[in-house]
Design an enzyme around this catalytic site. Structure first.
Site, short mmCIF file in Angstrom:
data_model
loop_
_atom_site.label_atom_id
_atom_site.label_comp_id
_atom_site.label_asym_id
_atom_site.label_seq_id
_atom_site.Cartn_x
_atom_site.Cartn_y
_atom_site.Cartn_z
N ASP A 88 -13.27 -13.01 16.00
CA ASP A 88 -14.37 -13.81 15.89
C ASP A 88 -15.47 -13.16 16.21
OD1 ASP A 88 -15.57 -16.36 15.32
OD2 ASP A 88 -14.42 -17.62 16.98
N ASP A 114 -15.54 -23.67 9.86
CA ASP A 114 -15.19 -24.65 10.85
C ASP A 114 -15.07 -26.05 10.61
OD1 ASP A 114 -14.68 -22.67 12.89
OD2 ASP A 114 -16.59 -22.77 13.81
C1 DGJ Z 1 -15.44 -20.30 16.00
C2 DGJ Z 1 -14.20 -20.29 15.37
O1 DGJ Z 1 -14.76 -20.33 13.97
C3 DGJ Z 1 -13.40 -21.44 15.89
O2 DGJ Z 1 -12.06 -21.68 14.90
C4 DGJ Z 1 -12.92 -21.15 17.29
O3 DGJ Z 1 -12.19 -19.99 17.21
C5 DGJ Z 1 -14.13 -21.25 18.03
N1 DGJ Z 1 -15.19 -20.12 17.55
C6 DGJ Z 1 -13.88 -20.58 19.61
O4 DGJ Z 1 -14.72 -20.32 20.34
#
Ligand code: DGJ
Length: 758
Positions: free
Chosen positions: A497, A566
């Site tokens: 991430d 997301d």
């Molecule tokens: C952003 C990601 O897109 C989410 O799926 C998740 O992993 C969060 N970060 C966790 O902090």
């Protein structure tokens, strides 16, 4: 340009006969810097050079790309489009000045112009020499064919600075991979202020349209179209990373000629995960000029004597088959040439991810409970998201401290990993390696490791700062930490991430050279990813950046899948997935089924609708399974089993967008057709049924007209009335089927299987 047998002017010999591929004797492979950027070298179809060494052409996938040297020595683009015959009279002609205001050099559509001689379109390269001279005029010097690559060397008319352009064409899709290397053979450093991977030209016309993708967090992949006009259009990221804004991808169509399934589309994508710049403009006589490469905004590179700088690859394609034809060709290219493992890459397993269920509240016990429920549904990979390490109880602390939290996991990760494996699933773990919270042991020990300008504020995003990966000590630290975790734990998957953009992009230790941070950072990121893959070949990696903030053909070469957004609302996702697949392959596009109402927009939809939306990519589950009742678990189990029967077609097949989810649309339909055309899957999704009249007939695409296909409802159930149980491909594609869906946020999947002829 050293080593290897040479052809053409570099050796003083003609390169070979004119015409198609294979008539040139290939020389030794070229050791190019592209690999440093994670570029998979494409297979070559045909590279040919005419007897005079003046015209170069690449042929593949029914596409021809040609360029040539004119009598003044300029390298000019000659042709890019549908395949043309071997005898085509390709020839570069000297341009004359248009008027006193438009000198000849500027009017010449150069294949890769230096910023000099009054150029007013975007250059391939702009430099400042040590004495302040900023005039760079590049002319042809030599060429070679090395392995599958055509390399053409350009040199400045006076100064010892060369640019080598490299080309390869993919024999199946006609996608041309281009890159450039600038080399300083002088005795003084040269400041490179702009450097493109490629500049491209299309002949003059007034009906060109430019298409691109843009967005923001949880709203990525929206599609835009503007006329190509004398107004320069710039698609860029200045964020250090690709970001959620403009994508490093574009397409050009012709209004009135191009539709979803017909007409010309030129497209291109930059394989670079950092700040980028793609620009397009009609020049003073209507020709389209495109430039794509590093973003020159705030960038500079001091090229030392003897030093060379490579660009990332730019992939350029053409399709006569509309946007659908263009995206299918590019998907095929990505699957064959970019994604690790190529066509042999494993299909995406059905995964479970804990983020929406438990957020930072992860414990061994809680995750085991989720894993047990996930396994019962048929999930194949269990991924623990954020919150397992350091003092990570919310987003204010812990980033940088990649040690297992002993209160959450008193015996380390092993009991959880063992349980996940015993349940028959692989195990994955979330990381955000490039970031650090102020409240972390790492930041307390190394406050100088972040991007910063001394004495200036260190702006936080999500309470975190960006580690300066351009520093080799930071790079080596991260590689060491990740390598150790992978050695000590039986992990099969990393979710990588990246949750903020750069603010103060300073690298104080690099002094006057610090603007190279934009390139060194990304090169070191690629180095870590490549090295982890080498040391741990069994580990797969997902690229994620707050959803789809770092997806491009550069990171694609080093990762196995991408977290698309997301935003997990299944209706929003239809538009998001439509935009994503304009540029990138469904093979890497992950989609989760999460709980309703959805966190992003509060919309409530049925579990069936959520599955039908998520099954159009790599399927994942992100719901809190401890809250699901038996009926929900049974429904999910049925859908997951159904998905396993079609996923090869969805992930590896050809995607046809039958009805697009344009803004406000009530209906959407996509069809995925297996490469051998033995199976096709239709997804029909309905937002609402305001009016009594329902769908226009859905005519399938991509089937074999001569074969008979039996149809069944995906996930089970009776065929809707009026749909025959079997018919020829010709029938399904020409007569189509009439579907009546009733209600809001409803969908249906239909699976077409070719009937074996006895
Ligand atoms: C952003 C990601 O897109 C989410 O799926 C998740 O992993 C969060 N970060 C966790 O902090």
């Amino acid at each position: 340009m050293g080593g290897g047998a040479a052809t053409g002017a570099m050796s003083g010999r003609p390169a070979g006969a004119p015409g198609r591929a294979g008539r040139i004797v290939a020389a030794a492979p070229l050791a190019i810097g592209l690999l440093a950027f994670g570029c998979a070298t494409p297979a070559l179809a045909g590279v040919a050079v005419d007897a005079g060494g003046k015209v170069f052409r690449l042929d593949g996938g029914h596409v021809t790309y040609a360029l040539g040297v004119d009598d003044k020595g300029y390298l000019q683009p000659l042709y890019w489009g549908p395949e043309i015959d071997a005898q085509a009279p390709l020839q570069a002609r000297v341009s004359t000045e248009l008027s006193g205001f438009d000198p000849a050099g500027m009017q010449t559509a150069q294949e890769f112009p230096g910023q000099g001689e009054g150029l007013v379109t975007d250059p391939g390269i702009k430099v400042t020499f040590a004495d302040g001279n900023r005039d760079l005029v590049l002319k042809y010097r030599a060429h070679r064919i090395e392995g599958t690559v055509l390399a053409i060397e350009l040199a400045d008319i006076g100064r010892p600075l060369t640019v080598t352009l490299r080309y390869a064409i993919d024999e199946s899709t006609g996608v041309v991979t281009r890159s450039a290397t600038v080399r300083n053979d002088g005795r003084q450093p040269v400041r490179v202020e702009a450097l493109a991977s490629a500049t491209l030209t299309l002949p003059g016309a007034s009906d060109y349209r430019l298409h691109f993708l843009s967005g923001r967090h949880a709203a990525e992949w929206s599609q835009h179209t503007v006329p190509l006009s004398p107004a320069l259009t710039v698609l860029e990221s200045r964020r250090g990373s690709v970001g959620h804004g403009n994508q490093p991808w574009l397409a050009i169509s012709r209004q009135g000629q191009t539709t979803e399934e017909a007409g010309p589309v030129w497209f291109g994508a930059l394989g670079w995960s950092g700040s980028f710049r793609l620009s397009a403009q009609a020049d003073n006589i209507g020709r389209v000029r495109v430039a794509a490469g590093f973003n020159s905004y705030d960038f500079a590179w001091s090229l030392k004597p003897g030093e060379a700088l490579d660009t990332p690859p730019f992939y350029a394609g053409y399709s006569p088959g509309g946007f659908g034809g263009a995206s299918r060709a590019f998907h095929r290219f990505q699957m064959a040439r970019i994604i690790p493992g190529g066509e042999r890459a494993p299909l995406r397993p059905v995964l479970y991810n804990s983020w929406e269920a438990t957020a930072f509240d992860v414990t061994a016990e809680g995750q085991i409970k989720l894993a047990e429920r996930a396994a019962r549904l048929g999930v194949e990979r269990f991924v623990v998201d954020d919150g397992w390490f350091g003092e990570r109880h919310d987003d204010k602390a812990g980033l940088g401290d990649w040690t297992v939290n002993p209160r959450k996991f008193p015996q380390g990760l092993k009991p959880l990993i063992d349980r996940v494996h015993a349940l028959g699933m692989s195990f994955g773990l979330w990381f955000e390696p490039e970031m650090v919270n102020r409240d972390s042991a790492l930041y307390r020990a190394h406050p100088d490791w972040v991007l910063n300008f001394p004495g200036r504020p260190r702006t936080e995003g999500r309470n975190q700062l960006v580690l300066n990966l351009a520093r080799t000590d930071v790079r080596d630290h991260l590689l060491g930490v990740l390598d150790k975790l992978l050695r000590e734990n039986d992990i099969q998957f990393i979710k990588w991430d990246y949750n903020r953009n750069w603010t103060e992009p300073g690298w104080p230790e690099a002094g006057a050279d610090q603007q190279r941070v934009y390139v060194d950072y990304v090169s070191n990121l690629y180095h870590i990813l490549a090295e982890l893959r080498r040391r741990h070949p069994g580990v797969e990696i997902e690229t994620c950046s707050g959803g789809g903030g770092r997806i491009d053909t550069g990171i694609m070469a080093l990762t196995d899948q991408a977290w698309t957004s997301d935003n997990t609302d299944p209706f929003d996702r239809l538009g998001i997935q439509d935009g994503f697949t304009m540029a990138y392959a469904p093979a890497v596009m992950m989609a989760w089924v999460t709980d309703a109402p959805n966190w992003a927009n509060g919309r409530t939809t049925s579990l069936d609708f959520r599955f039908l939306s998520a099954m159009q990519g790599g399927l994942g589950i992100g719901a809190d399974l401890t809250k699901w009742n038996d009926a929900e678990a049974a429904t999910a189990g049925r859908w997951i089993a159904a998905y396993k029967g079609i996923r090869a077609t969805v992930q590896r097949g050809d995607l046809y967008r039958l009805v697009r989810p344009v803004s406000g649309a009530d209906q959407t339909a996509t069809v995925y057709v297996a490469p051998d055309r033995a199976q096709a899957v239709l997804f029909a999704m309905q937002r609402g049924s305001q009016w009594k009249d329902q769908w226009a007939p859905l005519r399938l695409a991509g089937l074999d007209p001569a074969r008979t296909y039996a149809v069944r409802v995906l996930g089970g159930g009776a065929l809707p009335e009026g749909i025959p149980a079997r018919a020829s491909g010709a029938w399904w594609m020409n007569q189509g089927l009439n579907l009546r869906l009733r209600g809001d946020y409803v969908g249906m999947g239909l699976v077409f299987e070719a009937v074996k002829q006895l």
